[in-house]
Design a protein around this motif. Structure first.
Motif, PDB file in Angstrom:
ATOM      1  N   VAL A 145       0.912  -1.270   0.336  1.00 38.81           N
ATOM      2  CA  VAL A 145       0.221  -0.085   0.349  1.00 38.81           C
ATOM      3  C   VAL A 145       0.781   1.211   0.047  1.00 38.81           C
ATOM      4  O   VAL A 145       2.146   1.362   0.643  1.00 38.81           O
ATOM      5  CB  VAL A 145      -0.767   0.041   1.269  1.00 38.81           C
ATOM      6  CG1 VAL A 145      -2.130   1.106   1.566  1.00 38.81           C
ATOM      7  CG2 VAL A 145      -1.765  -0.975   1.387  1.00 38.81           C
ATOM      8  N   THR A 146       0.373   2.465  -0.788  1.00 34.67           N
ATOM      9  CA  THR A 146       0.936   3.493  -1.050  1.00 34.67           C
ATOM     10  C   THR A 146       0.447   3.996  -0.792  1.00 34.67           C
ATOM     11  O   THR A 146      -0.687   4.326  -1.295  1.00 34.67           O
ATOM     12  CB  THR A 146       2.803   3.286  -1.884  1.00 34.67           C
ATOM     13  OG1 THR A 146       1.846   2.950  -3.477  1.00 34.67           O
ATOM     14  CG2 THR A 146       3.524   2.287  -2.151  1.00 34.67           C
ATOM     15  N   SER A 149       0.655  11.144  -5.041  1.00 30.65           N
ATOM     16  CA  SER A 149       1.292  12.355  -4.886  1.00 30.65           C
ATOM     17  C   SER A 149       0.235  13.538  -4.344  1.00 30.65           C
ATOM     18  O   SER A 149       0.401  14.352  -3.444  1.00 30.65           O
ATOM     19  CB  SER A 149       2.016  13.793  -6.331  1.00 30.65           C
ATOM     20  OG  SER A 149       0.718  13.596  -7.025  1.00 30.65           O
ATOM     21  N   GLU A 150      -0.961  13.315  -4.531  1.00 26.85           N
ATOM     22  CA  GLU A 150      -2.558  13.760  -4.441  1.00 26.85           C
ATOM     23  C   GLU A 150      -2.060  13.161  -3.151  1.00 26.85           C
ATOM     24  O   GLU A 150      -3.691  13.446  -2.531  1.00 26.85           O
ATOM     25  CB  GLU A 150      -3.124  13.617  -4.917  1.00 26.85           C
ATOM     26  CG  GLU A 150      -2.774  14.927  -6.043  1.00 26.85           C
ATOM     27  CD  GLU A 150      -4.058  14.709  -7.852  1.00 26.85           C
ATOM     28  OE1 GLU A 150      -5.000  14.622  -7.096  1.00 26.85           O
ATOM     29  OE2 GLU A 150      -3.877  15.789  -8.853  1.00 26.85           O
ATOM     30  N   ALA A 151      -1.488  12.755  -2.176  1.00 25.25           N
ATOM     31  CA  ALA A 151      -2.347  11.842  -0.612  1.00 25.25           C
ATOM     32  C   ALA A 151      -3.391  10.703  -1.258  1.00 25.25           C
ATOM     33  O   ALA A 151      -4.235  10.076  -0.538  1.00 25.25           O
ATOM     34  CB  ALA A 151      -2.689  12.256   0.512  1.00 25.25           C
ATOM     35  N   ASN A 152      -3.701  10.584  -3.014  1.00 25.64           N
ATOM     36  CA  ASN A 152      -5.100   8.855  -2.750  1.00 25.64           C
ATOM     37  C   ASN A 152      -4.054   8.302  -2.176  1.00 25.64           C
ATOM     38  O   ASN A 152      -2.886   6.835  -2.853  1.00 25.64           O
ATOM     39  CB  ASN A 152      -5.242   9.177  -3.852  1.00 25.64           C
ATOM     40  CG  ASN A 152      -5.665   9.831  -4.226  1.00 25.64           C
ATOM     41  OD1 ASN A 152      -6.496  10.682  -3.738  1.00 25.64           O
ATOM     42  ND2 ASN A 152      -5.777  10.906  -5.343  1.00 25.64           N
ATOM     43  N   VAL A 153      -4.906   6.968  -1.472  1.00 25.59           N
ATOM     44  CA  VAL A 153      -3.997   5.619  -1.552  1.00 25.59           C
ATOM     45  C   VAL A 153      -4.250   4.589  -2.789  1.00 25.59           C
ATOM     46  O   VAL A 153      -5.055   4.496  -3.766  1.00 25.59           O
ATOM     47  CB  VAL A 153      -4.844   5.103  -0.525  1.00 25.59           C
ATOM     48  CG1 VAL A 153      -4.514   3.209  -0.528  1.00 25.59           C
ATOM     49  CG2 VAL A 153      -4.903   5.326   0.913  1.00 25.59           C
ATOM     50  N   LEU A 154      -3.198   3.689  -2.819  1.00 26.14           N
ATOM     51  CA  LEU A 154      -2.835   3.163  -4.253  1.00 26.14           C
ATOM     52  C   LEU A 154      -1.772   1.921  -3.416  1.00 26.14           C
ATOM     53  O   LEU A 154      -1.571   1.583  -2.502  1.00 26.14           O
ATOM     54  CB  LEU A 154      -1.619   3.913  -4.907  1.00 26.14           C
ATOM     55  CG  LEU A 154      -1.763   5.023  -5.557  1.00 26.14           C
ATOM     56  CD1 LEU A 154      -0.191   5.655  -6.839  1.00 26.14           C
ATOM     57  CD2 LEU A 154      -2.876   5.063  -6.550  1.00 26.14           C
TER      58      LEU A 154
END
Length: 404
Positions: A145-146, A149-154
């Motif tokens: 989980v990362t 740049s816009e702090a969205n979870v990937l």
């Protein structure tokens, strides 16, 4: 034609519950509960001691397990759903829209309650770097989980840690600080060609190598054939790390560092027979600054306080003491404001208790792993609520009308 039925009354039994800051407010803790296919956000009002249902939403799937995680440096907790949809579901609560929204959804198998399809167990790395979705047999899938740049979870591509002919009983995330994430699994390996006369259970550590991007089987050790539950201990500067393995009649501490096994018997009531030992069915670990508090509940409803003495190098002593008695719970949550939430699955009311004390004032024997004591000699006398006080309860559709 495809038909879907909806009941007029939503289910009231709670099969899973997790605690966290799901709305993003630092001073506010919420409880997310799973009621079969419904996902609900509950809040305990610390001023009135009342439970309030903030939001309830039908997820249109069978929710089998829950876990919460927080990204490193974040202030908001996310929810990992283990369902029968055959997919990884990361969900967040949107306070502005007052609803649950899907953050990530990745399919990995067929739908339905299948033993070889992951979804029965979910576990999250305590530092929020990875999640694991496991099945009853064979399947274990790890996702890194990362965020962008816009702090969205990937989430990255899934990494498999499957093992054939292995039945899984529990999975937890081990707190190893900021080293490679580690997950502990309680497994039993079987052979189709040989009749099973006994179960050989093992505690297995799976390590996610973030540099090489693959999962390896790091360590394993044999445990009791009756082992049924794992309790992860805080690590880094908050605790010794490792897990507590709960078995029939006793609890023991295990870790991959090779420390000596510390075992304590689960005390029994003074008026019960020695036919068989007790099993732990629910537990909760409350983290405090530089310390932690552990409660475990047996199938009889008795609560036990567990203490772990440790140094910088190893655990030196494990202790257990009778705490109080409440109705058997499917999940326990300890709130920072001094409340204990007990969710029930098979019937009765969901209850909210307030801590009166931490059990140190109760005149009851405490048993340690350094003592040479037989399990049948660990006894206690049950009493009325002394460390807890009932402040609120939410009634269910399956009340207990008689017991003996």
């Amino acid at each position: 034609m495809f038909l879907y039925n909806l009941t007029l009354q939503a289910p009231t039994a709670i099969n899973a519950a997790v605690l966290g800051h799901f709305s993003g407010e630092k001073q506010r803790q919420e409880i997310v509960v799973a009621r079969q296919q419904y996902l609900e956000l509950w809040r305990a009002d610390t001023s009135t001691g009342k439970l309030q249902v903030e939001h309830s939403e039908n997820m249109f799937c069978r929710i089998r397990s829950l876990a919460s995680f927080r990204l490193t440096g974040g202030s908001k907790d996310y929810i990992v759903l283990g369902t029968d949809a055959g997919a990884l579901s990361l969900v967040e609560y949107d306070a502005k829209l007052a609803r649950f929204t899907s953050v990530q959804y990745h399919e990995f198998g067929r739908t339905g309650l299948r033993r070889q399809i992951a979804g029965q167990y979910v576990a999250a790395d305590p530092r929020g770097r990875a999640v694991l979705v496991g099945g009853i047999e064979r399947a274990k899938i790890v996702y890194v989980v990362t965020r962008d740049s816009e702090a969205n979870v990937l989430v990255q591509s899934p990494l498999e840690a499957n093992k054939t002919h292995a039945v899984c009983f529990d999975v937890v995330g081990v707190d190893v600080g900021y080293e490679n994430p580690v997950f502990a699994a309680l497994e039993a390996v079987y052979d189709d060609s040989v009749a099973m006369t006994r179960v050989n259970k093992q505690l297995v550590y799976y390590e996610l190598d973030l540099g090489l991007n693959h999962v390896v089987r790091k360590w394993s050790a044999s445990v009791s054939d009756t082992a049924n539950r794992l309790i992860a201990l805080p690590g880094s500067s908050d605790g010794p790390s490792g897990v507590l393995v709960c078995s029939e009649g006793f609890i023991e501490y295990r870790h991959w560092t090779g420390d000596a096994v510390h075992r304590v018997p689960i005390p029994r009531r003074a008026d019960t027979a020695d036919e068989r030992g007790l099993l732990i069915v629910a537990s909760a670990v409350h983290r405090m600054k530089g310390a932690f508090f552990i409660l475990a509940q047996a199938e009889s409803g008795d609560l036990y306080k567990l203490t772990v003495q440790y140094t910088a190098d190893a655990v030196t002593q494990l202790g257990i003491k009778y705490f109080d008695t409440i109705a058997p719970a499917s999940a326990l949550c300890i709130l920072r404001a001094g409340f204990l939430f007990a969710a029930t699955m098979e019937g009765g009311s969901h209850q909210l208790f307030q801590f009166e004390n931490l059990g140190d004032e109760i005149a009851c024997a405490e048993y340690f792993s350094t003592d040479d004591i037989d399990g049948s000699a660990a006894r206690f006398q049950a009493h009325e609520l002394s460390s807890l006080a009932l402040v609120d309860e939410v009634e269910g559709l399956g009340p207990v009308v008689r017991s003996r």
